[in-house]
Design a protein around this motif. Sequence first.
Motif, PDB file in Angstrom:
ATOM      1  N   PHE A 214     -30.340  25.735  -8.408  1.00 14.45           N
ATOM      2  CA  PHE A 214     -30.393  27.179  -8.610  1.00 14.45           C
ATOM      3  C   PHE A 214     -29.566  27.866  -7.523  1.00 14.45           C
ATOM      4  O   PHE A 214     -29.866  27.735  -6.336  1.00 14.45           O
ATOM      5  CB  PHE A 214     -31.837  27.695  -8.544  1.00 14.45           C
ATOM      6  CG  PHE A 214     -32.667  27.349  -9.748  1.00 14.45           C
ATOM      7  CD1 PHE A 214     -32.501  28.030 -10.939  1.00 14.45           C
ATOM      8  CD2 PHE A 214     -33.621  26.350  -9.680  1.00 14.45           C
ATOM      9  CE1 PHE A 214     -33.270  27.715 -12.050  1.00 14.45           C
ATOM     10  CE2 PHE A 214     -34.396  26.034 -10.778  1.00 14.45           C
ATOM     11  CZ  PHE A 214     -34.220  26.713 -11.976  1.00 14.45           C
ATOM     12  N   ASP A 215     -28.533  28.594  -7.952  1.00 13.42           N
ATOM     13  CA  ASP A 215     -27.769  29.450  -7.043  1.00 13.42           C
ATOM     14  C   ASP A 215     -28.408  30.838  -7.107  1.00 13.42           C
ATOM     15  O   ASP A 215     -28.228  31.580  -8.070  1.00 13.42           O
ATOM     16  CB  ASP A 215     -26.309  29.503  -7.469  1.00 13.42           C
ATOM     17  CG  ASP A 215     -25.458  30.375  -6.557  1.00 13.42           C
ATOM     18  OD1 ASP A 215     -26.010  30.915  -5.582  1.00 13.42           O
ATOM     19  OD2 ASP A 215     -24.246  30.522  -6.815  1.00 13.42           O
ATOM     20  N   VAL A 216     -29.182  31.189  -6.075  1.00 12.92           N
ATOM     21  CA  VAL A 216     -29.977  32.419  -6.105  1.00 12.92           C
ATOM     22  C   VAL A 216     -29.444  33.448  -5.106  1.00 12.92           C
ATOM     23  O   VAL A 216     -30.220  34.214  -4.521  1.00 12.92           O
ATOM     24  CB  VAL A 216     -31.467  32.101  -5.819  1.00 12.92           C
ATOM     25  CG1 VAL A 216     -32.086  31.362  -6.977  1.00 12.92           C
ATOM     26  CG2 VAL A 216     -31.618  31.306  -4.532  1.00 12.92           C
ATOM     27  N   HIS A 217     -28.144  33.448  -4.916  1.00 14.80           N
ATOM     28  CA  HIS A 217     -27.561  34.408  -3.975  1.00 14.80           C
ATOM     29  C   HIS A 217     -27.825  35.850  -4.405  1.00 14.80           C
ATOM     30  O   HIS A 217     -27.953  36.743  -3.563  1.00 14.80           O
ATOM     31  CB  HIS A 217     -26.054  34.161  -3.867  1.00 14.80           C
ATOM     32  CG  HIS A 217     -25.374  35.063  -2.888  1.00 14.80           C
ATOM     33  ND1 HIS A 217     -25.649  35.045  -1.541  1.00 14.80           N
ATOM     34  CD2 HIS A 217     -24.430  36.028  -3.053  1.00 14.80           C
ATOM     35  CE1 HIS A 217     -24.907  35.937  -0.923  1.00 14.80           C
ATOM     36  NE2 HIS A 217     -24.159  36.554  -1.810  1.00 14.80           N
ATOM     37  N   GLY A 218     -27.908  36.096  -5.713  1.00 19.12           N
ATOM     38  CA  GLY A 218     -28.142  37.455  -6.205  1.00 19.12           C
ATOM     39  C   GLY A 218     -29.587  37.878  -6.208  1.00 19.12           C
ATOM     40  O   GLY A 218     -29.884  39.055  -6.471  1.00 19.12           O
ATOM     41  N   VAL A 219     -30.507  36.968  -5.924  1.00 18.15           N
ATOM     42  CA  VAL A 219     -31.936  37.302  -5.931  1.00 18.15           C
ATOM     43  C   VAL A 219     -32.270  37.942  -4.578  1.00 18.15           C
ATOM     44  O   VAL A 219     -32.792  37.298  -3.669  1.00 18.15           O
ATOM     45  CB  VAL A 219     -32.800  36.059  -6.201  1.00 18.15           C
ATOM     46  CG1 VAL A 219     -34.269  36.447  -6.306  1.00 18.15           C
ATOM     47  CG2 VAL A 219     -32.359  35.377  -7.487  1.00 18.15           C
ATOM     48  N   THR A 220     -31.947  39.223  -4.451  1.00 23.97           N
ATOM     49  CA  THR A 220     -32.206  39.933  -3.203  1.00 23.97           C
ATOM     50  C   THR A 220     -33.644  40.406  -3.093  1.00 23.97           C
ATOM     51  O   THR A 220     -34.084  40.790  -2.010  1.00 23.97           O
ATOM     52  CB  THR A 220     -31.267  41.140  -3.083  1.00 23.97           C
ATOM     53  OG1 THR A 220     -31.412  41.968  -4.263  1.00 23.97           O
ATOM     54  CG2 THR A 220     -29.822  40.677  -2.974  1.00 23.97           C
ATOM     55  N   SER A 221     -34.385  40.395  -4.195  1.00 27.65           N
ATOM     56  CA  SER A 221     -35.797  40.745  -4.170  1.00 27.65           C
ATOM     57  C   SER A 221     -36.481  40.068  -5.349  1.00 27.65           C
ATOM     58  O   SER A 221     -35.829  39.706  -6.341  1.00 27.65           O
ATOM     59  CB  SER A 221     -35.995  42.266  -4.242  1.00 27.65           C
ATOM     60  OG  SER A 221     -35.503  42.773  -5.478  1.00 27.65           O
ATOM     61  N   ILE A 222     -37.793  39.906  -5.237  1.00 27.45           N
ATOM     62  CA  ILE A 222     -38.570  39.258  -6.291  1.00 27.45           C
ATOM     63  C   ILE A 222     -39.985  39.806  -6.214  1.00 27.45           C
ATOM     64  O   ILE A 222     -40.558  39.927  -5.125  1.00 27.45           O
ATOM     65  CB  ILE A 222     -38.538  37.719  -6.144  1.00 27.45           C
ATOM     66  CG1 ILE A 222     -39.254  37.041  -7.317  1.00 27.45           C
ATOM     67  CG2 ILE A 222     -39.098  37.274  -4.820  1.00 27.45           C
ATOM     68  CD1 ILE A 222     -39.045  35.541  -7.370  1.00 27.45           C
ATOM     69  N   ASP A 223     -40.549  40.189  -7.361  1.00 26.28           N
ATOM     70  CA  ASP A 223     -41.911  40.710  -7.352  1.00 26.28           C
ATOM     71  C   ASP A 223     -42.905  39.600  -7.682  1.00 26.28           C
ATOM     72  O   ASP A 223     -42.532  38.433  -7.868  1.00 26.28           O
ATOM     73  CB  ASP A 223     -42.043  41.885  -8.319  1.00 26.28           C
ATOM     74  CG  ASP A 223     -41.832  41.481  -9.783  1.00 26.28           C
ATOM     75  OD1 ASP A 223     -41.618  40.280 -10.052  1.00 26.28           O
ATOM     76  OD2 ASP A 223     -41.876  42.366 -10.648  1.00 26.28           O
ATOM     77  N   GLY A 224     -44.180  39.964  -7.736  1.00 22.04           N
ATOM     78  CA  GLY A 224     -45.209  38.962  -7.947  1.00 22.04           C
ATOM     79  C   GLY A 224     -45.089  38.256  -9.284  1.00 22.04           C
ATOM     80  O   GLY A 224     -45.261  37.027  -9.370  1.00 22.04           O
ATOM     81  N   SER A 225     -44.785  39.005 -10.349  1.00 24.74           N
ATOM     82  CA  SER A 225     -44.657  38.389 -11.667  1.00 24.74           C
ATOM     83  C   SER A 225     -43.480  37.435 -11.714  1.00 24.74           C
ATOM     84  O   SER A 225     -43.574  36.330 -12.265  1.00 24.74           O
ATOM     85  CB  SER A 225     -44.488  39.478 -12.737  1.00 24.74           C
ATOM     86  OG  SER A 225     -45.600  40.334 -12.758  1.00 24.74           O
TER      87      SER A 225
ATOM     88  N   SER B 260     -24.946  26.229   0.142  1.00 27.42           N
ATOM     89  CA  SER B 260     -23.915  26.377  -0.872  1.00 27.42           C
ATOM     90  C   SER B 260     -24.173  25.390  -2.003  1.00 27.42           C
ATOM     91  O   SER B 260     -24.937  24.436  -1.859  1.00 27.42           O
ATOM     92  CB  SER B 260     -22.522  26.143  -0.278  1.00 27.42           C
ATOM     93  OG  SER B 260     -22.382  24.793   0.141  1.00 27.42           O
ATOM     94  N   VAL B 261     -23.520  25.653  -3.121  1.00 29.74           N
ATOM     95  CA  VAL B 261     -23.631  24.752  -4.263  1.00 29.74           C
ATOM     96  C   VAL B 261     -23.049  23.389  -3.924  1.00 29.74           C
ATOM     97  O   VAL B 261     -23.586  22.345  -4.324  1.00 29.74           O
ATOM     98  CB  VAL B 261     -22.925  25.360  -5.497  1.00 29.74           C
ATOM     99  CG1 VAL B 261     -22.980  24.401  -6.679  1.00 29.74           C
ATOM    100  CG2 VAL B 261     -23.548  26.692  -5.871  1.00 29.74           C
ATOM    101  N   ASP B 262     -21.957  23.379  -3.168  1.00 26.08           N
ATOM    102  CA  ASP B 262     -21.339  22.111  -2.791  1.00 26.08           C
ATOM    103  C   ASP B 262     -22.294  21.261  -1.952  1.00 26.08           C
ATOM    104  O   ASP B 262     -22.397  20.040  -2.163  1.00 26.08           O
ATOM    105  CB  ASP B 262     -20.050  22.382  -2.025  1.00 26.08           C
ATOM    106  CG  ASP B 262     -19.233  21.124  -1.782  1.00 26.08           C
ATOM    107  OD1 ASP B 262     -18.928  20.426  -2.764  1.00 26.08           O
ATOM    108  OD2 ASP B 262     -18.927  20.838  -0.621  1.00 26.08           O
ATOM    109  N   GLU B 263     -23.018  21.884  -1.012  1.00 26.26           N
ATOM    110  CA  GLU B 263     -23.989  21.137  -0.229  1.00 26.26           C
ATOM    111  C   GLU B 263     -25.138  20.637  -1.101  1.00 26.26           C
ATOM    112  O   GLU B 263     -25.677  19.559  -0.873  1.00 26.26           O
ATOM    113  CB  GLU B 263     -24.523  22.012   0.905  1.00 26.26           C
ATOM    114  CG  GLU B 263     -23.531  22.251   2.016  1.00 26.26           C
ATOM    115  CD  GLU B 263     -24.183  22.912   3.211  1.00 26.26           C
ATOM    116  OE1 GLU B 263     -25.418  22.806   3.340  1.00 26.26           O
ATOM    117  OE2 GLU B 263     -23.462  23.532   4.001  1.00 26.26           O
ATOM    118  N   ALA B 264     -25.527  21.422  -2.092  1.00 24.18           N
ATOM    119  CA  ALA B 264     -26.583  20.990  -3.000  1.00 24.18           C
ATOM    120  C   ALA B 264     -26.147  19.753  -3.784  1.00 24.18           C
ATOM    121  O   ALA B 264     -26.938  18.813  -3.995  1.00 24.18           O
ATOM    122  CB  ALA B 264     -26.941  22.126  -3.954  1.00 24.18           C
ATOM    123  N   LEU B 265     -24.891  19.733  -4.216  1.00 21.96           N
ATOM    124  CA  LEU B 265     -24.388  18.557  -4.930  1.00 21.96           C
ATOM    125  C   LEU B 265     -24.359  17.333  -4.023  1.00 21.96           C
ATOM    126  O   LEU B 265     -24.720  16.219  -4.438  1.00 21.96           O
ATOM    127  CB  LEU B 265     -22.990  18.849  -5.473  1.00 21.96           C
ATOM    128  CG  LEU B 265     -22.914  19.871  -6.617  1.00 21.96           C
ATOM    129  CD1 LEU B 265     -21.464  20.166  -6.970  1.00 21.96           C
ATOM    130  CD2 LEU B 265     -23.651  19.358  -7.849  1.00 21.96           C
TER     131      LEU B 265
END
Length: 823
Positions: free
Chosen positions: A737-748, A801-806
């Motif tokens: 999961f590339d979650v760079h855009g997940v700057t916030s997340i609520d409980g749900s 990074s995605v490369d490190e994840a791979l």
Amino acid sequence: MSSQSPSGEPLKTPPSSPTRPKHVKHPSVQHAPTTPSRLREAQNMSPEDRHVPVLQHNSGSSTDALVPSILDPGASDNTTFEFFGPVHGNESQAQGFIAEPSQMEEDERTRLLENYHDPRICGLKHCNHGTFSPRAPSIRSATTSSIMNGFGGRYPDSIGSDGGPRDNAHAIFGDTIMDTLAGSKSKSTSKWLASRNGIKNPGWTYLAYYFPFLKWITQYRLSWFRGDLIAALTMASFYIPMSLSYAANLGHIPPVNGLYANVFNPIIYALLGTCPQMVVGPEAAGSLLVGQVVRSCIEKGASGDDDSVLNAQIAGVVTSIAGAVILGAGLTRLGFLDSVLSRPFLRGFISAIGFVILVDQTIPELGLRGHNVSHGSSVDKLRYIFGKIHKAHKLTTAVSFGSFAIIMVCRTLKKRLQPRYPAVAYFPDRFLVVVISAVLAWKYEWDKQGLELLGDVKSGAGGSGIPFHWPLKTQHLTHIDTALGTSVLIALLGFFESSVAAKSLGEGTSGLQGMTLSANRELIALGTANVVGGCFMALPAFGGYGRSKVNASTGGTTPMSSILLSLISLLCVAFMLPYFYWLPKGVLSAMISVVAYSLIEECPHDIKFFVKIKGWSELALMVVIFLATIFYSLSLGIALGISLSLLAVVKHAAKPRIQILGRVPGQPNRFENAELSPEHIEHIEGCLIVKIPEPLTFANTGDLRTRLRRLEQYGTNKAHPSLPRVRHEDNNRNIIFDVHGVTSIDGSGTQVLAEIVKAYVDRGARVIFCRLPHRRSQVYQRFEDSGIVEMCGGYRHFVASVDEALKLSEVEDLSVYFEERAR
């Protein structure tokens, strides 16, 4: 383990956190000795600044310990610092501060500059101009000498670990109230910055911010008065007759009530508004919607065509509700409301309003009565016009269409000549048409030839002065029920037009300082103006781009032009009403028809644009709203347009925009959306790389599991779910999961994501997250508290990074392979 400071005192190393293992010292990092002065500096730091450094890989990944990578042994040569945990007293060299150059190193570098410090070059022996100078010059200047700290930033103790305010009082009442009225001892960021930078009276800055009049009046120059006065006179010559037209022909109320909107609203906006050159007043769309409410009340028997006083009171109810709605939106900081209505809806609806106005005004321009179709649709009125056109009154038709032609010709000439001759904007063509037609009607007694005149225009119920009427009386409850929906739309349309005008005009000219545009303060200013105007039975008034452009082009530079316009309108109400008697109603209708034409003339441009970009859905929305409005009623067009716009907003918010990524061949660190150009993307065997480019909330996580399943089965979200699986299941054993855009997340969103991760782990898939925000962020804390970090396998499954994840997935796949071979 302990060490000693240069003074020989023992230094204790703080115990490591139980959740974060101790970090090793890397030989490539040099640490400066910890002197007593630096220790005192550390003890005086704010809580947020007292952190111990944690060594990291140069890619920015947050790992448990800095160890050389198996796949890239040289990857740990360069290191950066991230700070976790507070400093406890004295620190060891291994856990000290970022290294600074010693005096010996500075002397070495200074010797390199000896050739540069030559009198023939700059004339100064100890200058600071060298390329290799050990310290850059200060950024402070004479204009910023009062600033103690040039970097700003938030107050360290103002935000808790969850990202919210630590002080509940500040969270509930806001910084403004707690800093000024309540006298809270708990600081806000604003109060902290003010005290830190020598601002002695932050309460006055709050007051001047919310009452911009206090800011611009202290800067006002007498040299600006001439331009403001000329602009006010020019606008009065145009818009005082227009206000009479809006009230009489569109609002179905006494003409003087249109003038009341020019008396109260501009001066209130001048006190509270944030756009210096914007002028508020009644507009065609809002006046027409008020007329629709008045007509609805007449149809229900709650009023009559000749009951002008009650009709004016109904208009005041509509204006007050619209003002209350927009004022409440401003107080609750809903300045984004202008984005709720889509551009196609607004264009379709405004064009439909222009068409409706043109058809409505054609009947009085032809001298036809048309009482039997006054409540019908535009199509019914067109049938009536074509059926009765042979009965048109010739003098009325000649005066009306002659006035329309003169105004249109002058309007066209102004557009062409104004770039070369700006002074043509001062030519009062509409005022001259009004004056000449009134003089001719008086001299030749056109009223005796069947030309309908405006007649007696009296203030209030026939008396003198401007009457006050409280709009929220119990006797008006039935009118409030009828007016509520239309008032909300008037507020939305008015604020949208005002915000467009404000953004186009900017924050003022001629040296006004500190006038910053604010959508929320605009809502408060417009809402207050309309609430007050409704108490005097005025039409709704908002900022108009055309009116404001006239103000700016004729010399108006400050809100003083709005104040002068209000005073001129007040003088007209007090002394000029008898002179409006001879004004032909056909001329007023012609002036409104010019405005209606201007509402329609931008529609072809928008249609051409949407055809060019193949925006068929936007075109369909425009056509549907336009046809519903002209074939049935404004109410249906309003309801249909708002419903479709809200559905589009909800659909956009609820649709997760996840992507499947693939590697660009020849560029190992670059990954792009595999669905855009699949033929140019390299898919990684055994890995499903999913990018989530937006915050996760209850709105967009409901369908997340379904879309992930489609990516697993088909490698795209475009495939229909009726197809059997085409993507091999073995390619989903590593979920990245590339979650760079997940700057916030609520409980749900956290709950749904935790369930998704658990399902992957239960079936034996490896889950790796990359580009997650740092460990002190609200997102990471939600991941940690919900058990996502533990389910994935700990911190090592959170990489930079995605490369490190791979690479991590390859290493773990090899480990599993060798373990199975060793059994």
